[in-house]
Design an enzyme around this catalytic site. Structure first.
Site, PDB file in Angstrom:
ATOM      1  N   GLU A 104      38.352  26.403  15.333  1.00  0.00           N
ATOM      2  CA  GLU A 104      38.808  26.677  13.957  1.00  0.00           C
ATOM      3  C   GLU A 104      37.693  26.363  12.954  1.00  0.00           C
ATOM      4  OE1 GLU A 104      42.488  24.230  14.483  1.00  0.00           O
ATOM      5  OE2 GLU A 104      43.458  26.016  13.667  1.00  0.00           O
ATOM      6  N   GLU A 159      45.886  24.203  22.752  1.00  0.00           N
ATOM      7  CA  GLU A 159      47.062  23.629  22.091  1.00  0.00           C
ATOM      8  C   GLU A 159      48.311  23.751  22.965  1.00  0.00           C
ATOM      9  OE1 GLU A 159      44.697  25.285  20.622  1.00  0.00           O
ATOM     10  OE2 GLU A 159      44.212  24.324  18.722  1.00  0.00           O
TER      11      GLU A 159
HETATM   12  C1  1HE Z   1      38.490  12.953  23.089  1.00  0.00           C
HETATM   13  C2  1HE Z   1      38.725  14.323  22.894  1.00  0.00           C
HETATM   14  C3  1HE Z   1      39.688  14.691  21.899  1.00  0.00           C
HETATM   15  C4  1HE Z   1      37.235  14.127  24.423  1.00  0.00           C
HETATM   16  N1  1HE Z   1      40.298  13.695  21.243  1.00  0.00           N
HETATM   17  N2  1HE Z   1      39.141  12.016  22.403  1.00  0.00           N
HETATM   18  N3  1HE Z   1      41.218  19.271  22.331  1.00  0.00           N
HETATM   19  C5  1HE Z   1      41.301  19.310  23.667  1.00  0.00           C
HETATM   20  O1  1HE Z   1      42.343  19.497  24.251  1.00  0.00           O
HETATM   21  C6  1HE Z   1      39.999  19.077  24.408  1.00  0.00           C
HETATM   22  C7  1HE Z   1      40.020  17.704  25.042  1.00  0.00           C
HETATM   23  N4  1HE Z   1      38.737  17.363  25.644  1.00  0.00           N
HETATM   24  C8  1HE Z   1      38.314  17.896  26.815  1.00  0.00           C
HETATM   25  O2  1HE Z   1      38.949  18.770  27.403  1.00  0.00           O
HETATM   26  C9  1HE Z   1      37.032  17.377  27.361  1.00  0.00           C
HETATM   27  O3  1HE Z   1      36.792  16.101  26.789  1.00  0.00           O
HETATM   28  C10 1HE Z   1      35.809  18.271  27.077  1.00  0.00           C
HETATM   29  C11 1HE Z   1      35.926  19.563  27.896  1.00  0.00           C
HETATM   30  C12 1HE Z   1      35.681  18.632  25.589  1.00  0.00           C
HETATM   31  C13 1HE Z   1      34.507  17.513  27.460  1.00  0.00           C
HETATM   32  O4  1HE Z   1      34.629  17.050  28.805  1.00  0.00           O
HETATM   33  P1  1HE Z   1      33.712  15.823  29.311  1.00  0.00           P
HETATM   34  O5  1HE Z   1      33.961  15.673  30.782  1.00  0.00           O
HETATM   35  O6  1HE Z   1      32.304  16.058  28.877  1.00  0.00           O
HETATM   36  O7  1HE Z   1      34.217  14.519  28.504  1.00  0.00           O
HETATM   37  P2  1HE Z   1      35.489  13.588  28.788  1.00  0.00           P
HETATM   38  O8  1HE Z   1      35.148  12.603  29.861  1.00  0.00           O
HETATM   39  O9  1HE Z   1      36.722  14.383  28.976  1.00  0.00           O
HETATM   40  O10 1HE Z   1      35.638  12.799  27.402  1.00  0.00           O
HETATM   41  C14 1HE Z   1      34.659  11.875  26.976  1.00  0.00           C
HETATM   42  C15 1HE Z   1      35.313  10.977  25.960  1.00  0.00           C
HETATM   43  O11 1HE Z   1      35.670  11.740  24.825  1.00  0.00           O
HETATM   44  C16 1HE Z   1      36.605  10.345  26.444  1.00  0.00           C
HETATM   45  O12 1HE Z   1      36.752   9.108  25.796  1.00  0.00           O
HETATM   46  P3  1HE Z   1      36.455   7.705  26.587  1.00  0.00           P
HETATM   47  O13 1HE Z   1      36.776   6.642  25.581  1.00  0.00           O
HETATM   48  O14 1HE Z   1      37.344   7.723  27.790  1.00  0.00           O
HETATM   49  O15 1HE Z   1      34.994   7.765  26.952  1.00  0.00           O
HETATM   50  C17 1HE Z   1      37.674  11.280  25.928  1.00  0.00           C
HETATM   51  O16 1HE Z   1      38.928  10.681  25.763  1.00  0.00           O
HETATM   52  C18 1HE Z   1      37.068  11.623  24.559  1.00  0.00           C
HETATM   53  N5  1HE Z   1      37.570  12.871  24.050  1.00  0.00           N
HETATM   54  N6  1HE Z   1      37.931  15.025  23.715  1.00  0.00           N
HETATM   55  C19 1HE Z   1      40.031  12.405  21.494  1.00  0.00           C
HETATM   56  N7  1HE Z   1      39.934  15.940  21.604  1.00  0.00           N
HETATM   57  C20 1HE Z   1      44.283  20.754  13.561  1.00  0.00           C
HETATM   58  S1  1HE Z   1      45.038  21.285  14.982  1.00  0.00           S
HETATM   59  C21 1HE Z   1      43.811  21.440  16.185  1.00  0.00           C
HETATM   60  C22 1HE Z   1      44.420  21.334  17.529  1.00  0.00           C
HETATM   61  C23 1HE Z   1      43.392  21.086  18.587  1.00  0.00           C
HETATM   62  O17 1HE Z   1      42.238  20.853  18.324  1.00  0.00           O
HETATM   63  S2  1HE Z   1      43.965  21.149  20.185  1.00  0.00           S
HETATM   64  C24 1HE Z   1      42.555  20.867  21.161  1.00  0.00           C
HETATM   65  C25 1HE Z   1      42.362  19.412  21.457  1.00  0.00           C
END
Ligand code: 1HE
Length: 265
Positions: free
Chosen positions: A115, A135
């Site tokens: 977005e 989402e």
């Molecule tokens: C996060 C987030 C997040 C990572 N919020 N903390 N977005 C999603 O559904 C995408 C969620 N994220 C992922 O699917 C993956 O993290 C990625 C594909 C982006 C990257 O993968 P990777 O293997 O490089 O990283 P990871 O091990 O999954 O995450 C690393 C850290 O980032 C980890 O935190 P840690 O404290 O355990 O090290 C994760 O929790 C953190 N992290 N993504 C919070 N999104 C206004 S409405 C909009 C609606 C949306 O955006 S929906 C999509 C949400």
């Protein structure tokens, strides 16, 4: 590496704005929204073009799901009064503010990250970029203007597929669906975005403003109202620099659109 959530740097007429939570994949929480807002307002005041990019290995993982969970679980206070959604406000300052923005994309460009990217006027991706709207998988809905902006870019069919099935698009697929205009080798997106921004900065600010503010509005109008609005704009308003630009061409001083001997690809 700076510990600010959003970095800001001015390079001549170009403002470089970087999401800077690489350990959380540049997920957007309310503090990031506030920092982004300050940065884009500042860019509008002191730059002619902005470039948005992400520090680390991703552009942006979208909404901060930890913060969203706290809200969904009733652990974070809900605002007492309704006000304009903060994401809408900031993304609109990007999309319909005083200057054009180029987004440099790599790694995850998902949910709110997509977005944000579609609030920019031109998007460049490197080959590591992938696009998604997870989402549906998270039990939430787009909230950063995606129903309007992403849908207008890719159309309902593609957006519904991405949201219902969780399909991820590669950089090349993103180019096919008009999410990006340029695909470059991995690691080159920011350089390419800066090159484009420097070109855009050579236009008059007035024409850039019409391209970013008038075109999308005319796109929302009927055929007749669109032509009327175009007439108003093309005939009745001339920026002070316009006469000089026209004189440059008429007197043979303008840079040619195509340098002599150049082969267009
Ligand atoms: C996060 C987030 C997040 C990572 N919020 N903390 N977005 C999603 O559904 C995408 C969620 N994220 C992922 O699917 C993956 O993290 C990625 C594909 C982006 C990257 O993968 P990777 O293997 O490089 O990283 P990871 O091990 O999954 O995450 C690393 C850290 O980032 C980890 O935190 P840690 O404290 O355990 O090290 C994760 O929790 C953190 N992290 N993504 C919070 N999104 C206004 S409405 C909009 C609606 C949306 O955006 S929906 C999509 C949400």
């Amino acid at each position: 590496m700076s510990d600010e959530l959003v970095t800001y740097e001015l390079d001549g007429p170009v403002a470089l704005i970087g999401l800077n939570r690489p350990d959380k994949r540049n997920a957007i929480n309310e503090d990031v929204v506030c920092a982004l807002r300050d940065a884009v307002i500042r860019a509008g005041e002191e730059a002619d073009v902005g470039v948005l990019f992400g520090h680390g290995s991703n552009f942006c993982a979208g909404l901060d799901l930890k913060e969203a969970l706290a809200r969904a679980a009733g652990e974070a206070p809900r605002p007492r009064k309704r006000r304009r959604h903060s994401w809408h406000e900031v993304f609109d300052i990007i999309a319909r503010g005083p200057i054009p923005f180029v987004a440099a994309l790599h790694g995850a460009v998902v949910g709110g990250g997509l977005e944000l990217a579609t609030a920019a006027h031109i998007r460049v991706a490197d080959e590591s970029a992938f696009f998604g709207l997870p989402e549906g998988q998270r039990g939430i809905f787009v909230g950063g203007g995606g129903t309007v902006r992403v849908q207008r870019v890719v159309g309902y069919t593609v957006m519904a597929d991405m949201m219902l099935t969780g399909r991820l698009l590669t950089a090349t697929e993103g180019e096919r669906e008009h999410i990006v205009r340029y695909v470059v080798p991995t690691g080159d997106a920011l350089d390419k975005a800066r090159e484009l921004a420097a070109k855009i900065a050579r236009n008059t600010p007035d024409t850039n403003w019409r391209i970013t503010n008038l075109l999308p509005r005319i796109n929302d109008l009927s055929h007749d109202d669109g032509l009327f609005m175009e007439y108003l704009n093309s005939n009745m308003a001339r920026a002070p620099e316009t006469a000089e630009r026209l004189r440059e061409f008429v007197e043979g001083r303008a840079k040619p659109l195509v340098a002599p001997g150049t082969q267009l690809d």
